[in-house]
Write an enzyme that holds these catalytic residues in place. Structure first.
Site, PDB file in Angstrom:
ATOM      1  N   CYS A 382      54.852  90.115  12.414  1.00 58.44           N
ATOM      2  CA  CYS A 382      56.035  89.267  12.376  1.00 58.44           C
ATOM      3  C   CYS A 382      55.883  88.112  11.378  1.00 58.44           C
ATOM      4  O   CYS A 382      56.057  88.328  10.187  1.00 58.44           O
ATOM      5  CB  CYS A 382      56.419  88.809  13.772  1.00 58.44           C
ATOM      6  SG  CYS A 382      58.166  88.386  13.859  1.00 58.44           S
ATOM      7  N   HIS A 508      56.688  93.861  16.602  1.00 60.62           N
ATOM      8  CA  HIS A 508      55.501  93.568  17.410  1.00 60.62           C
ATOM      9  C   HIS A 508      55.013  94.844  18.094  1.00 60.62           C
ATOM     10  O   HIS A 508      55.459  95.160  19.200  1.00 60.62           O
ATOM     11  CB  HIS A 508      55.844  92.559  18.504  1.00 60.62           C
ATOM     12  CG  HIS A 508      56.284  91.221  18.001  1.00 60.62           C
ATOM     13  ND1 HIS A 508      55.487  90.116  18.061  1.00 60.62           N
ATOM     14  CD2 HIS A 508      57.444  90.809  17.423  1.00 60.62           C
ATOM     15  CE1 HIS A 508      56.124  89.064  17.558  1.00 60.62           C
ATOM     16  NE2 HIS A 508      57.320  89.468  17.162  1.00 60.62           N
ATOM     17  N   GLU A 510      52.315  95.289  19.568  1.00 59.29           N
ATOM     18  CA  GLU A 510      51.512  95.014  20.778  1.00 59.29           C
ATOM     19  C   GLU A 510      52.293  95.180  22.077  1.00 59.29           C
ATOM     20  O   GLU A 510      51.724  95.458  23.120  1.00 59.29           O
ATOM     21  CB  GLU A 510      50.907  93.596  20.712  1.00 59.29           C
ATOM     22  CG  GLU A 510      51.888  92.436  20.738  1.00 59.29           C
ATOM     23  CD  GLU A 510      52.440  92.076  19.358  1.00 59.29           C
ATOM     24  OE1 GLU A 510      52.214  92.853  18.413  1.00 59.29           O
ATOM     25  OE2 GLU A 510      53.104  91.030  19.236  1.00 59.29           O
TER      26      GLU A 510
HETATM   27  N1  GLN Z   1      59.398  82.597  12.660  1.00 59.49           N
HETATM   28  C1  GLN Z   1      59.677  83.905  12.167  1.00 59.49           C
HETATM   29  C2  GLN Z   1      61.115  84.314  12.403  1.00 59.49           C
HETATM   30  O1  GLN Z   1      61.792  83.717  13.192  1.00 59.49           O
HETATM   31  C3  GLN Z   1      58.730  84.910  12.780  1.00 59.49           C
HETATM   32  C4  GLN Z   1      58.923  85.098  14.231  1.00 59.49           C
HETATM   33  C5  GLN Z   1      57.770  85.749  14.904  1.00 59.49           C
HETATM   34  O2  GLN Z   1      56.650  85.729  14.378  1.00 59.49           O
HETATM   35  N2  GLN Z   1      57.988  86.313  16.087  1.00 59.49           N
HETATM   36  O3  GLN Z   1      61.593  85.238  11.787  1.00 59.49           O
END
Ligand code: GLN
Length: 546
Positions: A382, A508, A510
Site C-alpha cells: 500500500c 493488502h 496479509e
Molecule cells: N496513505 C495511503 C493512501 O491513503 C496509503 C494507505 C495505506 O497504506 N493503507 O492511499
C-alpha cells in the site's frame, strides 16, 4: 437453528479473548460444525477506521470493505473464514441505527430506551449474522471487561438471548486473568471471583470459565474457581502462556474444552481433525531456518499495529520451516541519520508496510532506494507500493520533485495522487477505496508466477493511487506494473524484473493470508529472502527462475 456462544472477559482487557474465542471456534470447527464469529466493540466509533493504529492496533479490512477490529483477523485466520462488516458490532453502529429509526418515526409515540430498543437492535444484529452465515454456532465476543459502563447494553442483550434461544442453544464463557504472585508463586483467583460476581449481578451465570494465567492453574485454584464460579470443576479450563497463539486451541482441546462445549450444546459428534493445524504449529515452533527482515514503518512501537503482516510472515515462513524475525524500525531514524541506512544491509529483506501522512515517508523512500540499489529483496504494501513509485520516479527517471500529494500537495510531479473519486470526499469515516476488488495479473511476470492466476481479488484501503500521467516514463525506465484493476486504469502491483525480488502492491495481501494458505506476495518475499541467505549470492531473478 444456530447455537450461540457468548464470550465475556474479566479483571482486565488484553488477556487474549480474541485468540480464545477463535480457539473455541476452531475446536468446534474441527468437530464438523460450521462456525462464525462476531466481535462486539463497545466504543462509540461507528467502526475502527477512524482510530489510530498506534493506540488501537491495526484496522482489519474485510472483503466487503468493512474497517473492523483486529480480532476479526484472528477469527478469519483461525477459522479460514471471510467475514463481513456485520461481524463487528459497535456502540456507534447500534446507536446510529436506533437514532435513524427514531427520526424516521419507526418508534412513533413511544419513548425510545436502552431496554428494549437498543438491546433489540443488538440481538437483531447477532441473529442477522446467524441467518446470513448459516452457521451452526455463532460465537460472540464482548470487547472490554465486565463492569465497563459501555458494555452494559451488550451484556443485557446477551443475557436476554438465553431466555429467547433456550438453555441448550446458548453458552456463556467467561475469561479472566489469574495472576501469579512473583514472591510466593501463589495463583490468585480473587480478581476472577469478583469479575464472575459482577457478571452474575448483571444476570449472567457463566457455564464455563477460562483462567488466563502464566502457567497451568493448580488443583487449589481450579477448586476455588469452580466453587466461587458455581460451575463443576470440569468446566474450568486454563489458557496458559504458550510459545505460539496457534497452540491455544490444542492446549484447550487437550483439557477437554472442545468436547465439553460440543456436548453441552448437543452438537453432532465427530473426531476432531487437527492434522494440518498441528503440522503448521509444528513448523512454527520447530523452524529449521531463520531469516531477519526489517519493517521500516511508523507505528513500530505497538506490535498490534502490524499484526496481520506479522502473521502473514509467520504463515509464509511455516511453508519453509523458517522463522521470520521481523525487526521494527522507525522510518524517521533514516531521515535524521542517513548514515544508519547502511544497517539495512544486515537484513535478508526490506519490508515497507501501510502508512498514512508525511511523517517518516522520506525515511521509507530512502530504505526502498537502498533495497533497489543493493538488490535486497523488497516487499512494499500500500503506502510501501506508493513510495516505491516515488523512489523510482525520483532516482531512476530523474524526476527529482516527484512525490505523493499526500506528502507534498505542491509537488510539480505528483506521481501518486488522490484518486479522482476521492477529490470531493469530505467525511473521513468509511470513505477510502475499501475491500476486495478484482485485479488482472499480467502473464510472464513475477506476480503471475506467485499467484498462478490472471485474475485475483485482494483487499484495499487507500485514497491515493499511481497517477496515470507519469506511468509511461516509469514503464520506459523498466518499472513493470504487473497487476491492474479490472478496467486497466488503476495500478495494483509493481515489480522490477532486473532485481532479485522487488515487488509491491497497492492492496493488502496479509488480510487473506491463512496459516496453511500463505498469501502469495509474502510467500514469494520470504522465499526470496531465504534463498538469498542460503545461497550466499544471487545473479538476478531471471537467472534464478530458470
Ligand atoms: N496513505 C495511503 C493512501 O491513503 C496509503 C494507505 C495505506 O497504506 N493503507 O492511499
Amino acid at each position: 437453528m444456530a447455537k450461540y456462544v457468548f464470550v465475556t472477559g474479566g479483571v482486565l482487557s488484553s488477556v487474549g479473548k480474541g485468540i480464545i474465542t477463535s480457539s473455541v471456534g476452531k475446536m468446534l470447527q474441527t468437530r464438523g460444525a460450521k462456525v462464525t464469529a462476531i466481535k462486539i466493540d463497545p466504543y462509540v466509533n461507528v467502526d475502527a477506521g477512524t482510530m489510530n493504529p498506534y493506540m488501537h492496533g491495526e484496522v482489519y479490512v474485510t472483503d466487503d470493505g468493512g474497517e473492523t477490529d483486529l480480532d476479526l483477523g484472528w477469527y478469519e485466520r483461525f477459522l479460514d473464514l471471510s467475514l463481513t462488516i456485520d461481524n463487528n458490532v459497535t456502540t456507534g453502529m447500534v446507536f446510529q441505527a436506533v437514532i435513524e429509526k427514531e427520526r424516521r418515526g419507526d418508534y412513533l409515540g413511544r419513548c425510545v430506551q436502552i431496554v428494549p430498543h437498543v438491546t433489540d437492535e443488538i440481538k437483531q444484529r447477532i441473529r442477522k449474522v446467524a441467518k446470513k452465515s448459516g452457521a451452526d454456532v455463532v460465537l460472540t465476543e464482548c470487547g472490554g471487561t465486565v463492569g465497563d459502563i459501555e458494555g452494559l447494553p451488550f451484556l443485557e442483550a446477551i443475557r436476554q438471548m438465553r431466555l429467547e434461544e433456550g438453555y441448550e442453544n446458548t453458552l456463556y464463557i467467561h475469561i479472566a486473568l489469574v495472576p501469579i504472585l512473583d514472591v510466593t508463586g501463589e495463583m490468585k483467583t480473587k480478581p476472577l471471583q469478583h469479575s464472575v460476581n459482577e457478571l452474575r449481578r448483571i444476570g449472567i451465570q457463566p457455564d464455563t470459565i477460562v483462567a488466563r494465567s502464566r502457567k497451568m492453574i493448580d488443583a487449589e485454584a481450579r477448586r476455588k474457581i469452580a466453587l466461587f464460579g458455581t460451575i463443576p470443576e470440569n468446566a474450568v479450563f486454563c489458557s496458559y502462556n504458550v510459545p505460539s497463539v496457534y497452540k491455544v486451541p490444542l492446549v484447550l482441546d487437550d483439557q477437554g474444552m472442545g468436547e465439553f462445549i460440543r456436548k453441552r450444546l448437543k452438537l453432532a459428534g465427530q473426531n476432531p481433525k487437527w492434522d494440518s493445524w498441528k503440522s503448521f504449529v509444528d513448523a512454527v515452533l520447530n523452524p529449521h531456518h531463520e531469516i531477519r527482515i526489517v519493517l521500516v514503518g511508523k507505528y513500530a512501537g505497538l506490535v498490534d499495529s502490524y499484526v496481520s503482516m506479522n502473521e502473514a510472515f509467520r504463515h509464509a515462513g511455516a511453508k519453509f520451516q523458517t522463522k521470520v524475525d521481523v525487526d521494527f524500525v522507525e522510518a524517521e531514524k533514516y531521515e535524521k541519520s542517513p548514515e544508519k541506512l547502511a544497517e539495512l544491509g544486515n537484513f535478508d529483506g526490506i519490508f515497507v508496510p501501510y502508512g498514512f501522512g508525511p511523517r517518516g515517508a522520506e525515511g521509507k523512500i530512502s530504505a526502498i532506494q537502498y533495497a533497489r540499489e543493493n538488490d535486497l529483496p523488497f516487499l512494499g504494501i500500500c503506502y510501501g507500493f506508493q513510495l516505491a513509485v516515488v523512489e523510482f520516479a525520483r532516482n531512476v527517471c530523474g524526476l527529482e520533485d516527484a512525490n505523493s500529494t499526500e506528502i507534498s500537495s505542491s509537488t510539480s510531479v505528483p506521481v501518486i495522487d488522490l484518486m479522482p473519486e476521492q477529490q470531493d470526499v469530505e467525511q473521513k469515516g468509511a470513505t477510502m477505496r475499501l475491500g476486495a476488488h478484482k485485479i488482472l495479473v499480467a502473464k510472464d511476470t513475477l506476480a503471475y508466477s506467485l499467484y498462478q492466476s490472471a485474475e485475483i481479488f485482494e483487499r484495499h484501503r487507500h485514497r491515493f493511487e499511481v497517477n496515470p500521467v507519469h506511468r509511461p516514463i516509469m514503464e520506459k525506465k523498466g518499472l513493470v506494473f504487473s497487476g491492474r484493476s479490472a478496467d486497466g486504469k488503476r495500478m495494483e502491483i509493481l515489480e522490477l524484473p532486473e532485481n532479485f525480488f522487488f515487488l509491491a502492491s497497492q492492496f493488502h495481501g496479509e488480510f487473506k493470508s491463512r496459516p496453511t494458505k500463505p498469501d502469495p506476495e509474502y510467500f514469494g518475499f520470504v522465499r526470496a529472502c531465504l534463498k538469498r541467505k542460503t545461497s550466499g549470492n544471487h545473479k538476478g531473478r531471471r537467472t534464478e527462475r530458470k
